[in-house]
Scaffold this motif. Structure first.
Motif, short mmCIF file in Angstrom:
data_model
loop_
_atom_site.label_atom_id
_atom_site.label_comp_id
_atom_site.label_asym_id
_atom_site.label_seq_id
_atom_site.Cartn_x
_atom_site.Cartn_y
_atom_site.Cartn_z
N UNK A 89 -9.29 -2.05 -12.79
CA UNK A 89 -8.41 -2.74 -11.84
C UNK A 89 -9.04 -4.02 -11.32
N UNK A 90 -9.59 -4.80 -12.20
CA UNK A 90 -10.18 -6.09 -11.82
C UNK A 90 -9.42 -7.20 -12.54
N UNK A 91 -9.11 -8.25 -11.81
CA UNK A 91 -8.35 -9.33 -12.39
C UNK A 91 -6.85 -9.05 -12.37
N UNK A 92 -6.07 -9.86 -13.07
CA UNK A 92 -4.61 -9.66 -13.09
C UNK A 92 -4.25 -8.41 -13.90
N UNK A 93 -3.51 -7.51 -13.28
CA UNK A 93 -3.19 -6.21 -13.88
C UNK A 93 -1.69 -5.98 -13.80
N UNK A 130 -4.18 -5.78 -7.57
CA UNK A 130 -5.18 -4.79 -7.99
C UNK A 130 -6.00 -4.27 -6.82
N UNK A 131 -6.35 -5.09 -5.85
CA UNK A 131 -7.17 -4.64 -4.72
C UNK A 131 -6.40 -3.64 -3.85
N UNK A 132 -5.15 -3.93 -3.59
CA UNK A 132 -4.34 -3.01 -2.78
C UNK A 132 -4.07 -1.73 -3.56
N UNK A 133 -3.85 -1.86 -4.87
CA UNK A 133 -3.62 -0.68 -5.69
C UNK A 133 -4.86 0.21 -5.72
N UNK A 134 -6.04 -0.39 -5.76
CA UNK A 134 -7.29 0.39 -5.72
C UNK A 134 -7.41 1.15 -4.41
N UNK A 135 -7.07 0.51 -3.30
CA UNK A 135 -7.11 1.19 -2.00
C UNK A 135 -6.12 2.36 -1.96
N UNK A 136 -4.92 2.15 -2.48
CA UNK A 136 -3.94 3.25 -2.52
C UNK A 136 -4.40 4.37 -3.44
N UNK A 137 -5.06 4.03 -4.54
CA UNK A 137 -5.57 5.04 -5.46
C UNK A 137 -6.61 5.92 -4.79
N UNK A 138 -7.48 5.33 -3.99
CA UNK A 138 -8.50 6.13 -3.30
C UNK A 138 -7.86 7.08 -2.29
N UNK A 139 -6.82 6.62 -1.62
CA UNK A 139 -6.13 7.50 -0.67
C UNK A 139 -5.50 8.68 -1.39
N UNK A 149 0.83 -1.20 0.00
CA UNK A 149 0.00 0.00 0.00
C UNK A 149 0.87 1.26 0.00
N UNK A 150 1.89 1.29 0.82
CA UNK A 150 2.79 2.43 0.86
C UNK A 150 3.54 2.58 -0.46
N UNK A 151 3.95 1.46 -1.03
CA UNK A 151 4.68 1.51 -2.31
C UNK A 151 3.78 2.04 -3.42
N UNK A 152 2.53 1.55 -3.49
CA UNK A 152 1.62 2.01 -4.54
C UNK A 152 1.22 3.47 -4.35
N UNK A 153 1.07 3.90 -3.11
CA UNK A 153 0.75 5.30 -2.85
C UNK A 153 1.87 6.21 -3.34
N UNK A 154 3.11 5.83 -3.05
CA UNK A 154 4.25 6.61 -3.53
C UNK A 154 4.33 6.57 -5.05
#
Length: 262
Positions: free
Chosen positions: A189-193, A112-121, A45-50
């Motif tokens: 962001x659904x499935x393998x990305x 993808x799920x963690x990336x979506x959470x980071x995107x919302x933040x 999550x921290x990596x995707x946010x950055x």
């Protein structure tokens, strides 16, 4: 004959009326988090946010069970095409400010799920440092802070501390909890990305990348067999056939498959 006793100098007046400034009980690089920071999901999550905050251009691909050899072949051809472009730009002495980017453009698989959470933040959470209750006089890390101050910042390592404003804080989690499906990039962001990330916006490098990963004539033709025989290798082609361009994110704006080819 008597010897005069040694007399110690009096301490400064500040030491007699003020005590030692308070110190935080956690390292600045790892403040208390809503989720345990040692978990891999928290680190991702921290990596995707950055990544989202520092990357102005990224391409989004769907991949379907590529083998390790196929990933290696695809990355090899992508790097080869970008390196060739950088070499041509240097040889032609172009007056552009675009630096060589072959080493900086990365193709990576994401959760993808963690990336979506980071995107919302990143999109919906504004920490607003000016509204924090920390101030120069009450910040425990500030040398000007004394424990005799009227209000001293909370130094207890608690995730519920409202002064914590980082991406994994409780405040960030609560602020975006109701926006699970509101971002236009979420349906992609659904499935393998997989992502291709660019450190700067460079139309030349974008065209070269799309010509390798998602070719489409006449604007983005694939390299010919004579110019690049490795691109037409069976392993490379097997990997490319399992990848599909979904869209792009350019400076915070979302583009579909056709909009990515600008």
């Amino acid at each position: 004959m008597s010897t005069a006793a040694a007399i110690a100098p009096a301490p400064p007046i500040d030491q007699t009326i003020l005590s030692t400034p308070p110190m935080t009980r956690y390292p600045p690089s790892q403040p208390p988090s809503h989720r345990p920071p040692e978990f891999r999901k928290s680190q991702l999550h921290r990596q995707y946010t950055s990544l989202l905050r520092s990357t102005p251009l990224m391409l989004i691909f769907q991949h379907n069970n590529l083998k390790a050899t196929e990933w290696m072949a695809v990355r090899r051809e992508l790097y080869s095409a970008l390196h060739t472009l950088d070499t041509q730009n240097q040889n032609q002495n172009q007056s552009t400010n675009t630096p060589p980017l072959a080493q900086s453009i990365k193709l990576q698989i994401i959760q993808s799920r963690i990336f979506s959470a980071a995107l919302r933040v990143v999109e919906y959470w504004d920490p607003d440092p000016a509204s924090s209750t920390h101030s120069a006089i009450s910040d425990p890390l500030s040398p000007a802070t004394q424990s005799s101050a009227q209000e001293i910042a909370n130094t207890t390592p608690s995730p519920t501390d409202p002064n914590l404003k980082h991406a994994l804080s409780r405040a960030a989690h609560d602020a975006v909890a109701s926006k699970a499906t509101s971002h236009p990039l979420t349906p992609l962001l659904s499935g393998p990305v997989a992502l291709v990330t660019f450190p700067i916006v460079s139309p030349q490098h974008l065209k070269s990348t799309l010509s390798i990963l998602a070719p489409k004539a006449p604007g983005f033709p694939a390299p010919t067999r004579r110019a690049n025989p490795g691109y037409h290798d069976s392993v490379t082609q097997a990997g490319l056939q399992k990848m599909l361009l979904l869209g792009a994110r350019v400076e915070g704006k979302v583009f579909d498959m056709e909009g990515a080819r600008w």
